[in-house]
Design a protein around this motif. Sequence first.
Motif, PDB file in Angstrom:
ATOM      1  N   SER A 131       0.818  -1.221   0.000  1.00 11.41           N
ATOM      2  CA  SER A 131       0.000   0.000   0.000  1.00 11.41           C
ATOM      3  C   SER A 131       0.849   1.267   0.000  1.00 11.41           C
ATOM      4  N   ASN A 132       2.161   1.068   0.178  1.00 11.06           N
ATOM      5  CA  ASN A 132       3.044   2.239   0.205  1.00 11.06           C
ATOM      6  C   ASN A 132       3.404   2.652  -1.230  1.00 11.06           C
ATOM      7  N   SER A 133       2.805   3.781  -1.648  1.00  9.33           N
ATOM      8  CA  SER A 133       3.053   4.194  -3.040  1.00  9.33           C
ATOM      9  C   SER A 133       4.473   4.710  -3.235  1.00  9.33           C
ATOM     10  N   GLU A 134       5.151   4.993  -2.129  1.00 14.32           N
ATOM     11  CA  GLU A 134       6.521   5.525  -2.214  1.00 14.32           C
ATOM     12  C   GLU A 134       7.545   4.403  -2.300  1.00 14.32           C
ATOM     13  N   LEU A 135       7.046   3.153  -2.123  1.00 15.93           N
ATOM     14  CA  LEU A 135       7.970   2.011  -2.032  1.00 15.93           C
ATOM     15  C   LEU A 135       8.875   1.932  -3.266  1.00 15.93           C
ATOM     16  N   SER A 136      10.192   1.905  -3.000  1.00 15.98           N
ATOM     17  CA  SER A 136      11.130   1.842  -4.124  1.00 15.98           C
ATOM     18  C   SER A 136      11.883   0.517  -4.100  1.00 15.98           C
ATOM     19  N   VAL A 137      12.600   0.233  -5.183  1.00 12.65           N
ATOM     20  CA  VAL A 137      13.394  -1.004  -5.238  1.00 12.65           C
ATOM     21  C   VAL A 137      14.469  -0.971  -4.151  1.00 12.65           C
ATOM     22  N   GLU A 138      14.991   0.247  -3.901  1.00 12.47           N
ATOM     23  CA  GLU A 138      15.988   0.378  -2.833  1.00 12.47           C
ATOM     24  C   GLU A 138      15.394  -0.073  -1.497  1.00 12.47           C
ATOM     25  N   ASP A 139      14.118   0.363  -1.224  1.00 14.53           N
ATOM     26  CA  ASP A 139      13.453  -0.020   0.040  1.00 14.53           C
ATOM     27  C   ASP A 139      13.338  -1.535   0.118  1.00 14.53           C
ATOM     28  N   LEU A 140      12.908  -2.128  -1.012  1.00  9.56           N
ATOM     29  CA  LEU A 140      12.746  -3.590  -1.021  1.00  9.56           C
ATOM     30  C   LEU A 140      14.096  -4.255  -0.740  1.00  9.56           C
ATOM     31  N   ALA A 141      15.139  -3.750  -1.380  1.00 11.12           N
ATOM     32  CA  ALA A 141      16.474  -4.328  -1.215  1.00 11.12           C
ATOM     33  C   ALA A 141      16.937  -4.192   0.238  1.00 11.12           C
ATOM     34  N   ALA A 142      16.674  -3.011   0.799  1.00 15.18           N
ATOM     35  CA  ALA A 142      17.092  -2.788   2.186  1.00 15.18           C
ATOM     36  C   ALA A 142      16.395  -3.761   3.121  1.00 15.18           C
ATOM     37  N   ASN A 143      15.096  -3.986   2.847  1.00 13.81           N
ATOM     38  CA  ASN A 143      14.331  -4.934   3.662  1.00 13.81           C
ATOM     39  C   ASN A 143      14.878  -6.349   3.577  1.00 13.81           C
ATOM     40  N   MET A 144      15.524  -6.649   2.467  1.00 15.69           N
ATOM     41  CA  MET A 144      16.058  -7.997   2.248  1.00 15.69           C
ATOM     42  C   MET A 144      17.558  -8.042   2.581  1.00 15.69           C
ATOM     43  N   ASN A 145      18.035  -6.952   3.141  1.00 13.37           N
ATOM     44  CA  ASN A 145      19.459  -6.851   3.478  1.00 13.37           C
ATOM     45  C   ASN A 145      20.362  -7.041   2.242  1.00 13.37           C
ATOM     46  N   LEU A 146      19.937  -6.470   1.137  1.00 13.91           N
ATOM     47  CA  LEU A 146      20.734  -6.582  -0.098  1.00 13.91           C
ATOM     48  C   LEU A 146      20.883  -5.201  -0.725  1.00 13.91           C
ATOM     49  N   SER A 147      21.861  -5.085  -1.613  1.00 15.11           N
ATOM     50  CA  SER A 147      21.927  -3.831  -2.366  1.00 15.11           C
ATOM     51  C   SER A 147      20.885  -3.902  -3.499  1.00 15.11           C
ATOM     52  N   ARG A 148      20.571  -2.757  -4.092  1.00 14.78           N
ATOM     53  CA  ARG A 148      19.577  -2.727  -5.161  1.00 14.78           C
ATOM     54  C   ARG A 148      19.991  -3.659  -6.311  1.00 14.78           C
ATOM     55  N   VAL A 149      21.271  -3.639  -6.646  1.00 15.87           N
ATOM     56  CA  VAL A 149      21.779  -4.450  -7.757  1.00 15.87           C
ATOM     57  C   VAL A 149      21.708  -5.934  -7.428  1.00 15.87           C
ATOM     58  N   GLN A 150      22.088  -6.263  -6.170  1.00 15.29           N
ATOM     59  CA  GLN A 150      22.051  -7.680  -5.765  1.00 15.29           C
ATOM     60  C   GLN A 150      20.615  -8.223  -5.846  1.00 15.29           C
ATOM     61  N   SER A 196     -10.964   3.942  -7.010  1.00 15.95           N
ATOM     62  CA  SER A 196      -9.930   4.827  -6.460  1.00 15.95           C
ATOM     63  C   SER A 196      -9.399   4.271  -5.156  1.00 15.95           C
ATOM     64  N   GLU A 197     -10.354   3.807  -4.308  1.00 13.14           N
ATOM     65  CA  GLU A 197      -9.919   3.264  -3.007  1.00 13.14           C
ATOM     66  C   GLU A 197      -8.987   2.072  -3.208  1.00 13.14           C
ATOM     67  N   VAL A 198      -9.355   1.202  -4.182  1.00 13.56           N
ATOM     68  CA  VAL A 198      -8.520   0.035  -4.470  1.00 13.56           C
ATOM     69  C   VAL A 198      -7.147   0.502  -4.956  1.00 13.56           C
ATOM     70  N   ALA A 199      -7.140   1.514  -5.852  1.00  9.38           N
ATOM     71  CA  ALA A 199      -5.866   2.011  -6.404  1.00  9.38           C
ATOM     72  C   ALA A 199      -4.949   2.478  -5.282  1.00  9.38           C
ATOM     73  N   TYR A 200      -5.528   3.291  -4.359  1.00  9.77           N
ATOM     74  CA  TYR A 200      -4.700   3.792  -3.248  1.00  9.77           C
ATOM     75  C   TYR A 200      -4.247   2.639  -2.361  1.00  9.77           C
ATOM     76  N   ALA A 201      -5.171   1.665  -2.129  1.00 13.90           N
ATOM     77  CA  ALA A 201      -4.858   0.562  -1.208  1.00 13.90           C
ATOM     78  C   ALA A 201      -3.682  -0.273  -1.702  1.00 13.90           C
ATOM     79  N   ILE A 202      -3.467  -0.311  -2.978  1.00 15.00           N
ATOM     80  CA  ILE A 202      -2.375  -1.155  -3.486  1.00 15.00           C
ATOM     81  C   ILE A 202      -1.179  -0.309  -3.943  1.00 15.00           C
ATOM     82  N   GLY A 203      -1.185   0.940  -3.493  1.00 13.35           N
ATOM     83  CA  GLY A 203       0.011   1.756  -3.694  1.00 13.35           C
ATOM     84  C   GLY A 203       0.071   2.553  -4.984  1.00 13.35           C
ATOM     85  N   PHE A 204      -1.062   2.691  -5.715  1.00 10.62           N
ATOM     86  CA  PHE A 204      -1.075   3.581  -6.883  1.00 10.62           C
ATOM     87  C   PHE A 204      -1.475   4.969  -6.414  1.00 10.62           C
ATOM     88  N   SER A 205      -0.683   5.969  -6.716  1.00 10.28           N
ATOM     89  CA  SER A 205      -1.028   7.308  -6.238  1.00 10.28           C
ATOM     90  C   SER A 205      -2.048   7.979  -7.171  1.00 10.28           C
TER      91      SER A 205
END
Length: 520
Positions: free
Chosen positions: A433-452, A489-498
């Motif tokens: 639901s986080n529309s700001e979520l970036s690949v970097e965030d995902l990588a950080a959550n997985m303890n990896l660099s973006r490239v890894q 619209s509610e569905v769009a926001y709920a799944i992270g589309f701004s």
Amino acid sequence: MLSCSKYEPRFHIGISQCSEDIWRDWQNAEMKLEASFHEEAQLSFTTAHDDSRRQTQQIDSLVAAGIDLLIVAPNQLQTVSPAIDRAYDSGIPVIVFERKTDSQKYTAFVSADNYEMGRQMGEYIATCLGGKGNILEIVGLKGSSPAYERHCGFHAAISHYLDIHVTATLQGDWTETTAYKATKQWLNGESVNGKCIDVVFGHNDRTAMGARRAYVEWLEGMENNTSPSQLPLFCGIDGLPGEQGGIRQVCDSLLTASYIYPTRGDLLLQLALDILEGKPYEKETLLTSALVTHKNANVLYLESEEVVRRSQRLERMQLLASSYLKELSAQKAITVLACGVIGLLLIAIVLFYLYHRGQVNIRRERVLNNLWNMENASDSPSAFSVHEASSAPANQTGEKTASLEGDVPAAFKFSDASPFINRFREVVESNMSNSELSVEDLAANMNLSRVQLYRKVKAITGSSPVELLRTARLNRGYQLLLTTDKTVSEVAYAIGFSAPAYFTKCFKDEFGMVPGDVRK
Ligand code: FRU
């Protein structure tokens, strides 16, 4: 043999001309012009060049070619008649014109009165001479009916004038050259004094003009250089229009008189069509005619000029009409082609639409099936598992393949047992639901660099982390639309589309339908 036809002709008409000269040219042109108004007529012309044997062969060939009607001017009476008889006996209607055949085997005959023309010319010449003088006559082709009839008519007239004498009668053959040679030879003859001749009567204008040329040359060659004013008078027959015609020659005082010998090619063709179409027709047609003298030549010339202009205008109109018709049929072909192309396009569009709708239905059905399967398999469905088919076959590495090939990226071909992917799935789902979520965030959550992260995810699933995130979001959106009352619209926001509009676009790209369609 010349053929002139534009459309599908019903009647093939053969025209056998005895000669080729200015008179025949006028007549042939008139027939062609008339035929251009009758698309049912096809004309084939032959010319025998004053050779009766040749004309006989040509008539036989026309008949063999299957003509429906023969129009013929026999070069000579006796020699050509058997061929005309054969044509008539084979069942073909025959129109004899202007020169006679010596049998009764013809359907119709058209001509001016050659005897009467000769007679009137005799009367005119006698008047010119004041009843006294000497005449040189140059007759037409031996054995041709006009030559005989003109001669007889002429002599019948002058026989009433005792002081008029025909000093000599020379044999011509309707051509200028023969008349010239015969006259020259006669003038140069020892016993002849050319000066004694007051009038030269040639059986046609070309003959009279040939004799005139010989006379001029003879006078010029005389020792005491006698002036050309001592030329005799020259009279002919034909009186054709045009620059080279007899009317003009009378206007220019080259001839003293001529007599119109009507060509009437138009009438001949009309008669031929009447016969072929079974309409009533005259068996014998006598064409009326008139003497051309200094008195009427100018008026006749002006009139004939107007006739020529009119027929030229007609010809131009005919040409225009036929090119217009051609253009019309070309346009018709283009229209038919264009209609065909438009028709094909329409069919293609309809087929594409039907195919596309079918695909959308298949997608919708598959997604629904998977959702159903997923619900059976788990109480808390995963956005990833929307496309995982429980029935999908296992590949060599024991991975399950997604059931929606083409619909869903290969990201879904992962092993249930892969702890890395399970972890990735958890991270994605919990942050969806986080529309700001970036690949970097995902990588950080997985303890990896973006490239890894990119390399690992790509190596296992064949898709990039961003693609997987987007697909997971859309699948979750589909679930929410199907299982909740949330607005689009509610569905769009709920799944992270701004932006809901962007969600709708991505959804359509993914499922081939807009979010609203899921509800329907
Ligand atoms: C044309 C022509 C005319 C003449 C007629 C006689 O071919 O020679 O000049 O008057 O034929 O048949």
